[in-house]
Design a protein around this motif. Structure first.
Motif, mmCIF file in Angstrom:
data_model
loop_
_atom_site.group_PDB
_atom_site.id
_atom_site.type_symbol
_atom_site.label_atom_id
_atom_site.label_comp_id
_atom_site.label_asym_id
_atom_site.label_seq_id
_atom_site.Cartn_x
_atom_site.Cartn_y
_atom_site.Cartn_z
ATOM 1 N N GLY A 616 0.815 -1.202 0.000
ATOM 2 C CA GLY A 616 0.000 0.000 0.000
ATOM 3 C C GLY A 616 0.847 1.249 0.000
ATOM 4 N N ALA A 617 0.459 2.225 0.816
ATOM 5 C CA ALA A 617 1.167 3.502 0.855
ATOM 6 C C ALA A 617 2.245 3.538 1.928
ATOM 7 C CB ALA A 617 0.168 4.635 1.081
ATOM 8 N N THR A 618 2.582 2.382 2.494
ATOM 9 C CA THR A 618 3.571 2.372 3.575
ATOM 10 C C THR A 618 4.990 2.537 3.056
ATOM 11 O OG1 THR A 618 3.736 -0.049 3.470
ATOM 12 C CG2 THR A 618 2.092 0.897 4.973
ATOM 13 N N ILE A 619 5.210 2.338 1.744
ATOM 14 C CA ILE A 619 6.549 2.426 1.151
ATOM 15 C C ILE A 619 6.480 3.319 -0.082
ATOM 16 C CG2 ILE A 619 8.482 1.125 0.166
ATOM 17 C CD1 ILE A 619 7.992 0.446 3.085
ATOM 18 N N ALA A 620 7.527 4.148 -0.267
ATOM 19 C CA ALA A 620 7.654 4.943 -1.500
ATOM 20 C C ALA A 620 8.428 4.115 -2.524
ATOM 21 C CB ALA A 620 8.377 6.248 -1.209
ATOM 22 N N TRP A 621 7.855 3.914 -3.713
ATOM 23 C CA TRP A 621 8.443 3.042 -4.740
ATOM 24 C C TRP A 621 8.706 3.827 -6.025
ATOM 25 C CZ3 TRP A 621 9.458 -1.997 -3.481
ATOM 26 C CH2 TRP A 621 8.748 -2.557 -2.410
ATOM 27 N N LEU A 642 12.252 3.188 -2.273
ATOM 28 C CA LEU A 642 13.070 4.373 -2.037
ATOM 29 C C LEU A 642 13.190 4.691 -0.546
ATOM 30 C CD1 LEU A 642 11.643 6.660 -4.874
ATOM 31 C CD2 LEU A 642 13.649 5.153 -4.958
ATOM 32 N N ALA A 643 12.072 4.613 0.148
ATOM 33 C CA ALA A 643 12.069 4.932 1.578
ATOM 34 C C ALA A 643 10.723 4.518 2.154
ATOM 35 C CB ALA A 643 12.300 6.432 1.799
ATOM 36 N N GLU A 644 10.619 4.582 3.469
ATOM 37 C CA GLU A 644 9.343 4.284 4.116
ATOM 38 C C GLU A 644 8.394 5.454 3.942
ATOM 39 O OE1 GLU A 644 9.286 2.750 8.050
ATOM 40 O OE2 GLU A 644 11.294 1.874 7.872
ATOM 41 N N GLY A 645 7.113 5.132 3.738
ATOM 42 C CA GLY A 645 6.077 6.150 3.649
ATOM 43 C C GLY A 645 6.406 7.228 2.655
ATOM 44 N N TYR A 646 6.365 8.459 3.098
ATOM 45 C CA TYR A 646 6.665 9.607 2.235
ATOM 46 C C TYR A 646 7.983 10.262 2.660
ATOM 47 C CZ TYR A 646 1.786 8.950 1.044
ATOM 48 O OH TYR A 646 0.587 8.406 0.634
ATOM 49 N N GLN A 647 8.944 9.447 3.082
ATOM 50 C CA GLN A 647 10.189 9.971 3.615
ATOM 51 C C GLN A 647 11.305 10.039 2.579
ATOM 52 O OE1 GLN A 647 11.235 7.784 7.160
ATOM 53 N NE2 GLN A 647 9.125 7.767 7.913
ATOM 54 N N GLU A 651 15.632 14.773 -3.939
ATOM 55 C CA GLU A 651 16.373 14.260 -5.094
ATOM 56 C C GLU A 651 15.792 12.929 -5.547
ATOM 57 O OE1 GLU A 651 17.626 15.409 -2.347
ATOM 58 O OE2 GLU A 651 18.575 17.267 -3.049
ATOM 59 N N GLN A 652 15.459 12.063 -4.594
ATOM 60 C CA GLN A 652 14.859 10.776 -4.958
ATOM 61 C C GLN A 652 13.528 10.977 -5.664
ATOM 62 O OE1 GLN A 652 14.853 8.969 -1.011
ATOM 63 N NE2 GLN A 652 16.290 7.405 -1.710
ATOM 64 N N GLY A 653 12.731 11.926 -5.183
ATOM 65 C CA GLY A 653 11.435 12.188 -5.799
ATOM 66 C C GLY A 653 11.566 12.700 -7.216
ATOM 67 N N LEU A 654 12.511 13.621 -7.442
ATOM 68 C CA LEU A 654 12.706 14.152 -8.800
ATOM 69 C C LEU A 654 13.219 13.075 -9.743
ATOM 70 C CD1 LEU A 654 14.295 17.635 -7.943
ATOM 71 C CD2 LEU A 654 11.986 17.183 -8.818
ATOM 72 N N ALA A 655 14.184 12.289 -9.255
ATOM 73 C CA ALA A 655 14.720 11.217 -10.095
ATOM 74 C C ALA A 655 13.643 10.197 -10.434
ATOM 75 C CB ALA A 655 15.899 10.536 -9.390
ATOM 76 N N ALA A 656 12.791 9.865 -9.456
ATOM 77 C CA ALA A 656 11.720 8.907 -9.709
ATOM 78 C C ALA A 656 10.727 9.455 -10.723
ATOM 79 C CB ALA A 656 11.012 8.560 -8.399
ATOM 80 N N ALA A 657 10.420 10.757 -10.617
ATOM 81 C CA ALA A 657 9.485 11.365 -11.566
ATOM 82 C C ALA A 657 10.058 11.342 -12.983
ATOM 83 C CB ALA A 657 9.163 12.795 -11.138
ATOM 84 N N ASN A 658 11.345 11.682 -13.130
ATOM 85 C CA ASN A 658 11.980 11.630 -14.451
ATOM 86 C C ASN A 658 11.997 10.202 -14.986
ATOM 87 O OD1 ASN A 658 12.517 14.379 -14.515
ATOM 88 N ND2 ASN A 658 14.512 14.160 -13.507
ATOM 89 N N TYR A 659 12.268 9.275 -14.096
ATOM 90 C CA TYR A 659 12.329 7.869 -14.503
ATOM 91 C C TYR A 659 10.956 7.382 -14.970
ATOM 92 C CZ TYR A 659 14.110 3.056 -14.410
ATOM 93 O OH TYR A 659 14.500 1.786 -14.752
#
Length: 716
Positions: A616-621, A642-647, A651-659
């Motif tokens: 579910g939403a417990t992990i950021a993927w 990537l991390a637990e929850g929304y943690q 940089e990880q968020g931007l890279a994931a969005a580009n990916y």
């Protein structure tokens, strides 16, 4: 402390079995009731556990001493009260009472009186006296808001025929109670079989109408009400739970309510009786008193409710006493049924087992200790067990209390006698070691049940954790065997501690690899989330070890982890002489393949879409790719946590969005745009670098029309 031999063990076991079985046998069934009495008293003294009377779904309308001393009822027989009773009943029903039950039986009517009065019997001159009362009974019965009580036995007691006719047969219910051989009421019968069909007794009928539900009598003998399966230690009974020692039931005086009717305060009736089950009963010091499981701690005749018209009498608050008015037995049963709060008692087998286990502990203590030590051990075990029993009784679960305590005392005495009668011989201790490699949880279950593990398995939804040290062979070549063993012991210990702290079970070590399972042997509905959190923590912990641990510094130790969730066979698997608790299925195979696929994508943790779906939403993927692993035709989507929850970091968020944008272009055959998206983070993100290269190659040389965005992974 003496050593014990085989004969001592056998003697202690036999004594424990005999003592436990004896004190739970039918001839001593009185001890079972005594356990309920002691538990009720201890709970009342130690915990209190008094529920708010105002929240009670049932109230008592008491014909009490105040009613007998208040005009117009003073010095008048109760058969002359019917007109005033009708007025009070009418006000209670108008106030919104769900149902009114009668725990009093008017067996005669003044209209039936044969007492001479002039030239005719009194009854002839009083014709029509009960008309108002009978009319209220009929109105309440027609509305389903009234139930009259009777007693069915060899000498039945029933209301006089006029009342029976007015209330109709479907609104007549038995008031019978279940009395134990020691004349104590601890349980209430639920139904009588009439004409081959079960008919609810008063308490069950009132609770059913109060809840607006019909009692279900199940084929196995159980009774269900509004989704609540009533626990029945004895067939067709309810074990009463006197939580508030009677003080959780509000009591309204009939005299005060009559004054309230005279006052015309209809709002009081709406506040007091709206939505309530009302039971009319006698609350006197000399009439219809019952011994219950409150007899040791003391019970109360309810809690005085708010009053309307009359000042409360000085004696309205009574001290606790061993008996209570019978109406509170029915009121307690109704509240238990409506709140799903009846006591659950253990059946005979479990009571015997517990008594035998407690007796066994004391018997073995008597084998090892002096008599004084045995007495201390018995006191300690009894105190701890009693505390556990009281804690469970707060949750309405009744463990046997007196039977284990007495069985333990008897077992200790018998074992001390055995030691004195039979001379001590040279002590021998034989230890038999079995090579069963089991999870600690499995061993705990084995010890608790007394059963040895056996071959066999079951299907379970689990998450498999598969890890491997990257470049282990090259690392091993540069180290001495002693250094290598020390390094791997430290590494495996750290990783194992993390896995087990998240509820995982380490199945096996294969060299530098760890195979673990989450969700077995202990059930864990969040096994996927716990497995991912363990993997993330293992990754972070290895980074710490590489920075701070002397054995790791300069070696750049890295590992790859594969996670997959799904159905698997878990259980004791192996030969008949040696086996292990393990997991087998395609789920394990996919986890292994994903662990190896990390090498291709440059990641350290990879999980299947099956694992992602269960977190579910417990992990950021971020989604990595769609692949086809060896040994499996159906492609699966793979992800990197990537991390637990929304943690996750910015940089990880931007890279994931580009990916994600690049992956969408890739699957749409827009390779130039895909290469551009992936290229933004290719300098530091290995998956982006891999896809940027693949996209550029396909942009220069487009694939055929039947190309699909599925990567087939060869080998592990």
């Amino acid at each position: 402390m003496r050593r014990i031999g085989r004969r001592d063990i056998v003697a202690a076991a036999l004594i424990a079995v005999l003592a436990g079985a004896a004190f739970t046998s039918p001839p001593l069934a009185i001890l079972r009731g005594l356990s309920l009495d002691v538990l009720t008293a201890l709970r009342g003294k130690l915990v209190g556990d008094i529920r708010d009377p105002a929240a009670s779904p049932v109230v008592v309308l008491a014909i009490d001493q105040e009613s007998y001393e208040t005009p117009p009822f003073k010095d008048s027989p109760t058969i002359t009260w019917t007109r005033e009773l009708a007025r009070v009943l009418n006000a209670v029903m108008d106030g919104g009472a769900r149902v009114i039950g009668f725990d009093v039986i008017f067996k005669s009517s003044i209209e039936q009186s044969e007492i001479p009065f002039g030239d005719a019997p009194l009854g002839t001159r009083m014709k029509g006296f009960d008309r108002d009362y009978l009319r209220v009974l009929r109105q309440g019965a027609d509305a389903g808001k009234l139930v009259l009580g009777d007693i069915q036995n060899d000498n039945p007691e029933r209301p006089f025929p006029g009342q029976l006719l007015a209330a109709r047969p479907q609104n007549i219910r038995a008031l019978n109670v279940h009395t134990d051989p020691d004349h104590v009421i601890r349980r209430m019968p639920l139904a009588f079989a009439i004409g081959g069909k079960p008919v609810p007794l008063m308490a069950l009928e009132l609770a059913s109408r109060g809840l607006g539900a019909t009692a279900e009598f199940l084929p196995d003998g159980a009774t269900r009400l509004a989704g609540y399966t009533i626990p029945s230690a004895e067939p067709n009974t309810l074990t009463l739970n006197f939580r508030g020692a009677g003080r959780d039931i509000p009591v309204f005086s009939f005299a005060d309510l009559h004054g309230c009717v005279e006052k015309g305060d209809g709002e009081f009736f709406r506040r007091a009786f709206g939505g309530k089950v009302v039971i009319i009963g006698s609350v006197l010091n000399f009439d219809d008193r019952k011994l219950t499981s409150m007899r040791l701690g003391g019970g109360h005749d309810g809690t005085p409710a708010p009053r309307c018209a009359r000042k409360a009498l000085a004696q309205s608050v009574r001290a606790a006493r061993s008996d209570v008015a019978g109406v509170f037995v029915h009121a307690t049963a109704v509240r238990n049924l409506m709140e799903g709060d009846a006591v659950s008692e253990l059946g005979f087998p479990w009571r015997s087992i517990i008594a035998i286990l407690v007796a066994g502990m004391i018997a073995f203590a008597a084998c090892l200790l002096a008599p004084t030590g045995t007495v201390i051990a018995w006191l300690a075990v009894t105190a701890v067990y009693s505390a556990c029993a009281v804690a469970l009784f707060v949750r309405a679960i009744a463990l046997p209390l007196t039977e284990p305590a007495l069985a333990g005392l008897a077992a200790g005495a018998l074992m001390i006698g055995y030691r004195f009668v039979i001379a001590d011989r040279e002590e021998r201790f034989l230890r038999k070691s079995f090579a069963f490699y089991l999870a600690p949880q499995v061993i705990d279950t084995m010890v608790a049940s007394g059963k040895m593990p056996a071959l066999g398995g079951e299907m379970r939804n689990v998450t498999v954790f598969f890890s491997d040290v990257a470049g282990f062979s090259s690392i091993a070549e540069k180290m001495t065997p002693t250094e290598l063993v020390a390094l791997m012991n430290d590494y495996l210990s750290e990783m194992t501690d993390i896995i087990e702290s998240h509820g995982g079970y380490v199945d096996k070590y294969v060299g530098d690899s760890i195979v673990a399972v989450f969700g077995a042997p202990v059930d864990d509905p969040d096994h996927a989330s716990h497995a991912v959190r363990a993997a993330l923590q293992c990754r972070d912990r290895l980074d710490e070890l590489n920075r701070s641990h002397p054995a790791f510094q300069g070696r750049g130790l890295a590992h790859r982890i594969g996670l997959n969730s799904g159905e698997a066979v878990v259980g004791n698997i192996g030969s008949r002489r040696r086996f292990n608790y393990t997991v087998m299925s395609d789920t394990v195979n996919v986890a292994s393949r994903l662990e190896g696929a990390n090498k291709y994508y440059g990641t350290s943790i990879m999980a299947s879409e099956m694992t992602v779906a269960q977190t579910g939403a417990t992990i950021a993927w971020r989604e990595l790719d769609t692949v086809r692993v060896q040994g499996r035709d159906e492609p699966i989507r793979i992800y990197e946590p990537l991390a637990e929850g929304y943690q996750e970091t910015r940089e990880q968020g931007l890279a994931a969005a580009n990916y994600d944008k690049g992956l969408a272009c890739w699957r749409a055959r827009e390779f130039t745009q895909a290469a551009e998206c992936f290229g933004r983070d290719a300098s530091y993100d290995p998956p982006s670098r891999l896809f940027a290269k693949r996209a550029s190659e396909l942009a220069a040389k487009p694939p055929p029309a039947d190309w699909t965005p599925v990567n087939t992974l060869e080998g592990k």
